[in-house]
Design an enzyme around this catalytic site. Structure first.
Site, short mmCIF file in Angstrom:
data_model
loop_
_atom_site.label_atom_id
_atom_site.label_comp_id
_atom_site.label_asym_id
_atom_site.label_seq_id
_atom_site.Cartn_x
_atom_site.Cartn_y
_atom_site.Cartn_z
N HIS A 49 44.33 38.84 42.33
CA HIS A 49 45.15 39.10 43.51
C HIS A 49 45.97 37.90 43.97
O HIS A 49 46.86 38.05 44.81
CB HIS A 49 44.29 39.64 44.67
CG HIS A 49 43.41 38.63 45.34
ND1 HIS A 49 42.27 38.12 44.76
CD2 HIS A 49 43.51 38.02 46.55
CE1 HIS A 49 41.71 37.26 45.58
NE2 HIS A 49 42.44 37.18 46.68
N HIS A 50 45.71 36.70 43.41
CA HIS A 50 46.55 35.54 43.72
C HIS A 50 47.52 35.21 42.58
O HIS A 50 48.23 34.19 42.64
CB HIS A 50 45.71 34.32 44.05
CG HIS A 50 45.17 34.33 45.45
ND1 HIS A 50 45.98 34.30 46.55
CD2 HIS A 50 43.88 34.37 45.91
CE1 HIS A 50 45.23 34.33 47.65
NE2 HIS A 50 43.96 34.37 47.28
N ASP B 35 47.59 43.00 50.79
CA ASP B 35 46.98 41.83 51.41
C ASP B 35 48.04 40.92 52.04
O ASP B 35 47.85 40.42 53.16
CB ASP B 35 46.17 41.07 50.36
CG ASP B 35 45.28 39.99 50.96
OD1 ASP B 35 44.73 40.21 52.06
OD2 ASP B 35 45.12 38.93 50.33
N LYS C 47 34.99 33.65 47.83
CA LYS C 47 34.99 32.56 48.81
C LYS C 47 33.59 32.17 49.26
O LYS C 47 33.41 31.10 49.85
CB LYS C 47 35.85 32.93 50.02
CG LYS C 47 37.34 32.87 49.74
CD LYS C 47 38.16 33.15 50.99
CE LYS C 47 39.65 33.01 50.71
NZ LYS C 47 40.45 33.30 51.93
N HIS D 263 38.27 41.66 47.45
CA HIS D 263 39.22 40.73 46.81
C HIS D 263 38.86 39.27 47.01
O HIS D 263 39.09 38.45 46.12
CB HIS D 263 40.64 41.01 47.32
CG HIS D 263 40.85 40.75 48.77
ND1 HIS D 263 40.24 41.49 49.76
CD2 HIS D 263 41.61 39.83 49.41
CE1 HIS D 263 40.61 41.06 50.94
NE2 HIS D 263 41.44 40.04 50.77
N ASP D 264 38.29 38.91 48.16
CA ASP D 264 37.99 37.50 48.44
C ASP D 264 36.50 37.18 48.42
O ASP D 264 36.08 36.16 48.98
CB ASP D 264 38.57 37.10 49.81
CG ASP D 264 39.99 36.59 49.71
OD1 ASP D 264 40.40 36.16 48.62
OD2 ASP D 264 40.71 36.62 50.73
#
Length: 224
Positions: free
Chosen positions: A127-128, A156, A76, A72-73
């Site tokens: 997801h955000h 999360d 970054k 998901h991240d």
């Protein structure tokens, strides 16, 4: 024939296990610059699979969500260190750059022949987002947000709340559950929150089995 079938079965299982390990390592590589998360990605992946199963998704979907959730991240890795590792609050320009990581993650993972990476792309992108349309990057509302992204958002948020951060202690299960209930229909999909809350015994068991050591170090950028 039985011998050949057995060999094919064993080879297929080995390939699937290698792919699973690669996905986990890729997810941890994405988070390594940001934080040392202990078992965060494994816990939230397990929670995601519980939710998917609870709402009636088939076994293949449940497995795919669990394997894709840790990505998901991954976006970054495209965020500069001076922003990712900044100990204080981000200013507006820095926050704007940080909010690009869902799109970066999507660009990294999209168009893959792997079903895990394709679902990972949807999760990274969405997801955000928030159920009421106040999230980012696209301000999507309700089921315009992909289902796997909505599932992972619940998992999360819960794991972030119940994990230690430098700026806060870990919330208790009861505090985190109360927060999820409060944000159902605004931040989070209410149906998925309700499904998650029905799974409390399984969630607590996973928390215990995959708890972090006292040496796990996390940073303020974890939930940005």
């Amino acid at each position: 024939r039985r011998m050949l079938e057995g060999m094919v079965h064993d080879a297929t299982r080995e390939i699937r296990e290698r792919e699973r390990e690669t996905l986990i390592r890729l997810a941890r590589a994405g988070e390594f610059r940001d934080e040392e998360t202990g078992n965060h990605v494994i816990r939230m992946a397990r929670y995601s699979s519980l939710i998917a199963k609870a709402i009636g998704m088939d076994a293949d979907y449940v497995e795919t969500v669990e394997r894709a959730a840790p990505l998901h991240d991954i976006g970054k890795i495209g965020i500069p260190d001076n922003i990712l590792r900044k100990p204080g609050q981000l200013d507006s320009e820095e926050s704007s750059l940080m909010r690009r990581h869902p799109v970066m993650g999507y660009e990294i993972l999209k168009d893959s022949p792997s079903k895990y990476l394709r679902m990972g792309a949807l999760i990274a992108l969405g997801h955000h987002e928030k159920f009421d349309g106040t999230g980012y990057p696209n301000g999507l509302v309700a089921d315009h947000i992909s289902l796997p992204a909505r599932i992972v958002a619940v998992a999360d948020v819960y794991d972030a709340l119940t994990s230690v951060r430098p700026y806060k202690n870990a919330w208790s299960n009861e505090q985190a559950v109360a927060f999820l209930a409060k944000t159902r229909g605004t931040h989070l999909d209410p149906e998925l929150v309700d499904a998650f809350l029905r799974l409390n015994d399984d969630v607590v068991r996973i928390q215990h089995e995959l708890r972090d050591t006292e040496h796990a170090i996390l940073t303020p950028r974890a939930t940005q």
